[in-house]
Structures are given as C-alpha cells and as structure tokens.
Design a protein around this motif. Structure first.
Motif, PDB file in Angstrom:
ATOM      1  N   PHE A   1      16.563  34.759 -20.652  1.00 16.62           N
ATOM      2  CA  PHE A   1      17.386  35.777 -21.313  1.00 16.62           C
ATOM      3  C   PHE A   1      16.506  36.890 -21.884  1.00 16.62           C
ATOM      4  N   GLY A   2      15.436  36.515 -22.585  1.00 16.94           N
ATOM      5  CA  GLY A   2      14.575  37.511 -23.212  1.00 16.94           C
ATOM      6  C   GLY A   2      13.905  38.427 -22.200  1.00 16.94           C
ATOM      7  N   ILE A   3      13.396  37.841 -21.108  1.00 19.67           N
ATOM      8  CA  ILE A   3      12.731  38.635 -20.078  1.00 19.67           C
ATOM      9  C   ILE A   3      13.740  39.536 -19.357  1.00 19.67           C
ATOM     10  N   SER A   4      14.935  39.000 -19.088  1.00 23.47           N
ATOM     11  CA  SER A   4      15.978  39.815 -18.444  1.00 23.47           C
ATOM     12  C   SER A   4      16.327  41.019 -19.321  1.00 23.47           C
ATOM     13  N   PHE A   5      16.455  40.765 -20.618  1.00 24.71           N
ATOM     14  CA  PHE A   5      16.760  41.833 -21.568  1.00 24.71           C
ATOM     15  C   PHE A   5      15.629  42.855 -21.598  1.00 24.71           C
ATOM     16  N   TYR A   6      14.387  42.362 -21.522  1.00 23.22           N
ATOM     17  CA  TYR A   6      13.214  43.239 -21.527  1.00 23.22           C
ATOM     18  C   TYR A   6      13.221  44.147 -20.294  1.00 23.22           C
ATOM     19  N   ILE A   7      13.524  43.560 -19.140  1.00 25.56           N
ATOM     20  CA  ILE A   7      13.564  44.338 -17.894  1.00 25.56           C
ATOM     21  C   ILE A   7      14.627  45.432 -17.967  1.00 25.56           C
ATOM     22  N   LEU A   8      15.811  45.054 -18.476  1.00 23.50           N
ATOM     23  CA  LEU A   8      16.879  46.060 -18.598  1.00 23.50           C
ATOM     24  C   LEU A   8      16.486  47.175 -19.554  1.00 23.50           C
ATOM     25  N   SER A   9      15.755  46.824 -20.622  1.00 21.58           N
ATOM     26  CA  SER A   9      15.402  47.824 -21.622  1.00 21.58           C
ATOM     27  C   SER A   9      14.357  48.809 -21.116  1.00 21.58           C
ATOM     28  N   ILE A  10      13.446  48.335 -20.226  1.00 21.48           N
ATOM     29  CA  ILE A  10      12.382  49.241 -19.753  1.00 21.48           C
ATOM     30  C   ILE A  10      12.722  49.942 -18.440  1.00 21.48           C
ATOM     31  N   THR A  11      13.671  49.362 -17.677  1.00 22.80           N
ATOM     32  CA  THR A  11      14.008  49.980 -16.382  1.00 22.80           C
ATOM     33  C   THR A  11      15.423  50.542 -16.341  1.00 22.80           C
TER      34      THR A  11
ATOM     35  N   SER B   1      17.700  49.219 -14.826  1.00 22.92           N
ATOM     36  CA  SER B   1      18.136  48.986 -13.446  1.00 22.92           C
ATOM     37  C   SER B   1      18.809  47.626 -13.291  1.00 22.92           C
ATOM     38  N   ALA B   2      20.036  47.639 -12.791  1.00 26.36           N
ATOM     39  CA  ALA B   2      20.738  46.384 -12.522  1.00 26.36           C
ATOM     40  C   ALA B   2      20.079  45.625 -11.373  1.00 26.36           C
ATOM     41  N   THR B   3      19.486  46.376 -10.438  1.00 25.81           N
ATOM     42  CA  THR B   3      18.807  45.737  -9.299  1.00 25.81           C
ATOM     43  C   THR B   3      17.605  44.930  -9.774  1.00 25.81           C
ATOM     44  N   SER B   4      16.825  45.506 -10.678  1.00 25.62           N
ATOM     45  CA  SER B   4      15.658  44.802 -11.227  1.00 25.62           C
ATOM     46  C   SER B   4      16.097  43.548 -11.966  1.00 25.62           C
ATOM     47  N   PHE B   5      17.220  43.659 -12.688  1.00 27.12           N
ATOM     48  CA  PHE B   5      17.769  42.506 -13.403  1.00 27.12           C
ATOM     49  C   PHE B   5      18.218  41.428 -12.422  1.00 27.12           C
ATOM     50  N   ALA B   6      18.873  41.841 -11.346  1.00 29.37           N
ATOM     51  CA  ALA B   6      19.369  40.888 -10.345  1.00 29.37           C
ATOM     52  C   ALA B   6      18.217  40.141  -9.669  1.00 29.37           C
ATOM     53  N   LEU B   7      17.076  40.837  -9.493  1.00 29.56           N
ATOM     54  CA  LEU B   7      15.925  40.211  -8.861  1.00 29.56           C
ATOM     55  C   LEU B   7      15.393  39.040  -9.687  1.00 29.56           C
ATOM     56  N   VAL B   8      15.529  39.110 -11.012  1.00 26.53           N
ATOM     57  CA  VAL B   8      15.126  37.991 -11.872  1.00 26.53           C
ATOM     58  C   VAL B   8      15.971  36.765 -11.554  1.00 26.53           C
ATOM     59  N   LEU B   9      17.279  36.977 -11.391  1.00 29.78           N
ATOM     60  CA  LEU B   9      18.179  35.876 -11.070  1.00 29.78           C
ATOM     61  C   LEU B   9      17.858  35.292  -9.696  1.00 29.78           C
ATOM     62  N   ILE B  10      17.531  36.158  -8.738  1.00 34.36           N
ATOM     63  CA  ILE B  10      17.169  35.690  -7.400  1.00 34.36           C
ATOM     64  C   ILE B  10      15.883  34.869  -7.451  1.00 34.36           C
ATOM     65  N   CYS B  11      14.900  35.340  -8.224  1.00 32.23           N
ATOM     66  CA  CYS B  11      13.638  34.605  -8.379  1.00 32.23           C
ATOM     67  C   CYS B  11      13.854  33.257  -9.056  1.00 32.23           C
ATOM     68  N   SER B  12      14.926  33.146  -9.832  1.00 29.42           N
ATOM     69  CA  SER B  12      15.230  31.891 -10.518  1.00 29.42           C
ATOM     70  C   SER B  12      15.962  30.907  -9.607  1.00 29.42           C
ATOM     71  N   ILE B  13      16.835  31.433  -8.727  1.00 32.08           N
ATOM     72  CA  ILE B  13      17.694  30.566  -7.918  1.00 32.08           C
ATOM     73  C   ILE B  13      17.083  30.215  -6.565  1.00 32.08           C
TER      74      ILE B  13
ATOM     75  N   PHE C   1      13.548  38.779 -29.195  1.00 34.94           N
ATOM     76  CA  PHE C   1      13.245  40.055 -28.529  1.00 34.94           C
ATOM     77  C   PHE C   1      13.318  41.206 -29.523  1.00 34.94           C
ATOM     78  N   GLY C   2      14.262  41.100 -30.467  1.00 35.16           N
ATOM     79  CA  GLY C   2      14.423  42.171 -31.444  1.00 35.16           C
ATOM     80  C   GLY C   2      13.431  42.111 -32.589  1.00 35.16           C
ATOM     81  N   LEU C   3      12.875  40.915 -32.862  1.00 32.37           N
ATOM     82  CA  LEU C   3      12.035  40.742 -34.048  1.00 32.37           C
ATOM     83  C   LEU C   3      10.540  40.700 -33.768  1.00 32.37           C
ATOM     84  N   VAL C   4      10.149  40.214 -32.590  1.00 35.27           N
ATOM     85  CA  VAL C   4       8.719  40.028 -32.318  1.00 35.27           C
ATOM     86  C   VAL C   4       8.319  40.797 -31.054  1.00 35.27           C
TER      87      VAL C   4
END
Length: 437
Positions: free
Chosen positions: A33-43, A45-57, A165-168
């Motif tokens: 969750f934290g890494i997905s949120f990080y990717i969305l915040s810096i990019t 991009s929904a595609t970049s977010f989806a790639l995290v799920l693909i790498c997981s599954i 993600f919000g605190l550290v």
C-alpha cells in the motif's frame, strides 16, 4: 519426543505461527500500500500503479507449482527462513538504492517481484506444514488463526501504510518493513516443522529419482486419484472466479451506479474483513467442524444469494444512509460466509492430502486460483461496461449456486462423510454441524 512435550511444543507453534504470519502479512500489506501510494504521488500514473499489482500477482501465478515442489522436496523450515531472509535483503537493497542514487520505479518493481516470490514460497510452505506443526485436533484453530492474521493485515495494513507514508520518510518506511521481516525470521527459527510429520523413513527403501517435471506431474496425478479432493479444488476455483465478478461488480455498483462517497465505500469494504475476523475468532474457540463439506456447501449457497442481493438498491430506491448501511451488512455477512467456506476447506485439505504431496497440491491450487482471479476481473470488467450490472450479478449468482449444488450433490457429500445418514444428506439438516465445546 514425549506426547506431553509434543503438545506443549504444538501450543508454542500455534502462537508463534500466528504472530509470525501476522507480522509478515502485515508487513507485505503495509509495503504494497505504501509503495503504491508513493508511486501515485510521484508519477500520477495509473499505469505505473497497475504495474505494481502485476509485479505482485504474475510471479505467484508462474512460480506457485515450483513453490509446491520445493515444499515437498526440501526442508520446509529452510525454505521459510530463506524466503524471509530474502525479503529482508530485498528491502535492504531498495533502502541502499534510495540512500545512494535515489529510489526509482525499476528498483521498486524489482523489489515487489522479489517480495511476491518470497511471500509465495513462505506461504505455500507454511500452508503445507500446518498439519506438521500442530496436533490434528487443533488444525482448525491454526487455520482460523491464519485467517485472523490475514484479516487484521487487510484491515490495518492500508491504514498503517498510509499513516507511515504521511509521517516518516521513505527510508524510515523501508527500515520498519525490514525490522518486521527480521522479527518473523527469529520467530520461525524456533519452530519444528517435523513435529507431527508422518513420513516414513526407511534405509531399505531406495527413493526413485524423478525430474522436477515428473515430480509436479505426480502431484496432479495424485489429485486425480482422490475424487473428494478434486471436487474441493474445483469448488475453490468456482469461488475464486465468482469472487472476481463480485469484486468488480460491487465496486462498479457503489461507485458508478449509486455514487457512494469514497470514504463510505472504504467502510463497506472494511466490513468484509471485520466479518472474516469475527468468524475466525469464533471458529478458533470451537471444536472442529464435523461435516466440513456440508458447511462449505451452505456457505457458498448463502454467498451466491448475497451476490444477487447486492443488486437490490439498483431496483429499489433507498436513502443514502440506507444504501451504505445495507452494503455494510452485506459485506459483513459475506466475510462471515467466506471464513465458513475457507476454513473447513483448508482443514479438509490438511487432513486428507498425504504429507508427501501437500506442497504440490497447494502450489497447484495457488496457480489456478491466482490466474483465474485476474481473468475473471478482466472478463467481468468488460461485461459490466456493456450489460446492466444487475443482470450480470444475478446471472452469476444463479450459475454459482447451480454449479455448487451439482458439484456438492448428496452423493459427493455422502462419500466425503460416510458417517452421515442418508436422510441428513438429502435434507442437508445435520445437528450439530459444529461440535460443541
């Protein structure tokens, strides 16, 4: 080992296993969750977010049979500990990259792939080891504790991930994850994975040399030779397929059809995990279910009805608060049914599958279910765009109920539980289904 000492050790395993599984599962949930949120915040991009799920599954789909083979072939304790150590190393490597050259998407994707693989090997090996870790009478308790760990992680993981993600900083976030994996390693190192092993070791028997492929095929052949186990696997696949339909349809109905606010949508989804947690706690305090396949049948039939019932607010006008309350109750009920289906199936498989084949069967089930769920979500995602949601969910509900009524027809129930009388099988009225304390 003396029987009293074995039971004492099994009690230790029960709590160590639960705590270890909670820490590692929670760690994966927080990280994803934290890494997905990080990717969305810096990019953004929904595609970049989806790639995290693909790498997981994707790694789980491809490598699950190999994980099952390894669990049957090699030391289970070694596999679990090495997998967790690799998780620590993977996060440490990402931390090093972040502190030296700066974190990158490629580094994140590679870390997610490694964590997916290590989680797979540890998960399949643990699943095939439960009957070795605890005595037969407490397998249901162990399975319930396992479900409790996953429920707590699914409820708390995203919340803690978002909070951290919000605190550290991202570096501190990774250090916290490393520590959680390391604690899991220390706990698992104390466990005896052969405590209740029933493997017969004889110096007179020369083991036949098999290739990896032959060994995997032997697992499939074993499953084909046991009709009840084969039915259980098919039932599990049906649940996974239609759960994908329900997941897509549920989100589509609430967000697109009924315009439920995101915060309220999250609350209704959280009710699913709460229902699972409550039921897991309940089953952990009860003796083993006497007729598991009958309970599974009832649970799936109710889930089928709930799936059809999810379309009710589309056909009957309800106030907004009524809609949210309705879906909270629906998802709570769905979570309760899921545990009454998953736990008896898990206990049956632990007890009916020979130890020598347990890993391969669990690995095969992992591959089939993990590959079926994305396929189901893609298929039904397409259908929900062109067909009214109520038609799809009601049709899916009817098909699911019909499939389960056929697969778990009275003759199958009778084969699985020959101690039941014919009248009980035909009427599906058996008391008590769950043994009293």
């Amino acid at each position: 080992m003396d029987e009293t000492l074995k039971l004492k050790k099994a009690t230790q395993h029960l709590w160590t296993f639960t705590l270890s599984k909670l820490i590692s599962t929670f760690g994966v949930s927080v990280f994803t969750f934290g890494i997905s949120f990080y990717i969305l915040s810096i990019t953004g991009s929904a595609t970049s977010f989806a790639l995290v799920l693909i790498c997981s599954i994707l790694p789980r789909v491809i490598l699950a049979p190999f994980a099952g083979y390894a669990a049957d072939k090699y030391s289970k304790k070694t596999i679990v500990i090495v997998a967790q150590i690799c998780s620590v190393v993977a996060v440490a490597a990402l931390l090093t990259v972040s502190m030296t050259i700066g974190i990158s998407l490629i580094a994140i994707y590679l870390t997610e792939i490694v964590l997916s693989i290590t989680s797979l090997f540890a998960g399949v090996t643990f699943s095939s080891s439960i009957a070795n870790l605890v005595d037969s009478e407490r397998i249901q308790k162990a399975m319930s504790f396992n479900q409790m760990s996953m429920s707590i992680a699914s409820i708390g993981g995203p919340a803690v991930g978002g909070l951290l993600f919000g605190l550290v900083s991202i570096e501190m976030f990774l250090i916290i994850n490393m520590v959680s994996y390391f604690i899991a390693v220390l706990l698992e190192a104390t466990m005896d994975f052969n405590l209740f092993s029933k493997k017969v070791v004889s110096n007179e028997v020369v083991e036949t040399k098999e290739t990896m492929l032959q060994n995997m095929k032997a697992g499939i052949a074993y499953l084909k030779q046991h009709p009840i186990l084969k039915v259980v696997v098919w039932v599990a696949l049906v649940i996974n397929f239609f759960f994908g339909a329900f997941t897509v349809g549920y989100a589509y109905i609430l967000v697109d059809g009924l315009k439920v606010e995101s915060a309220h949508f999250g609350i209704t989804e959280g009710a699913l995990s709460v229902g699972m947690l409550i039921t897991s706690i309940y089953l952990s305090t009860r003796k083993e279910i006497k007729f598991p396949l009958l309970v599974v049948k009832r649970g799936i039939l109710i889930m089928g009805l709930l799936m059809g019932l999810a379309t009710l607010p589309l056909m009957i006008e309800l106030p907004y608060i009524g809609i949210v309350g309705f879906y909270i109750g629906l998802m709570l009920s769905f979570g309760i049914c899921l545990i009454f289906v998953n736990t008896p199936i898990g206990v049956m498989m632990q007890k009916r599958i020979d130890e020598e084949f347990r890993g391969r069967v669990f690995g095969l089930l992992e591959t089939m279910s993990m590959s079926l769920l994305p396929l189901s979500m893609v298929l039904f995602g397409f259908l929900f765009d062109i067909v009214p949601a109520e038609y799809i969910l009601i049709s899916s509900s009817v098909i699911m109920i019909a499939a389960v009524v056929y697969m778990l027809r009275p003759v199958i129930i009778r084969k699985a539980h020959p101690e039941m009388d014919d009248k009980s099988v035909q009427t599906n009225i058996v008391e008590p289904v769950i043994a009293s304390k």
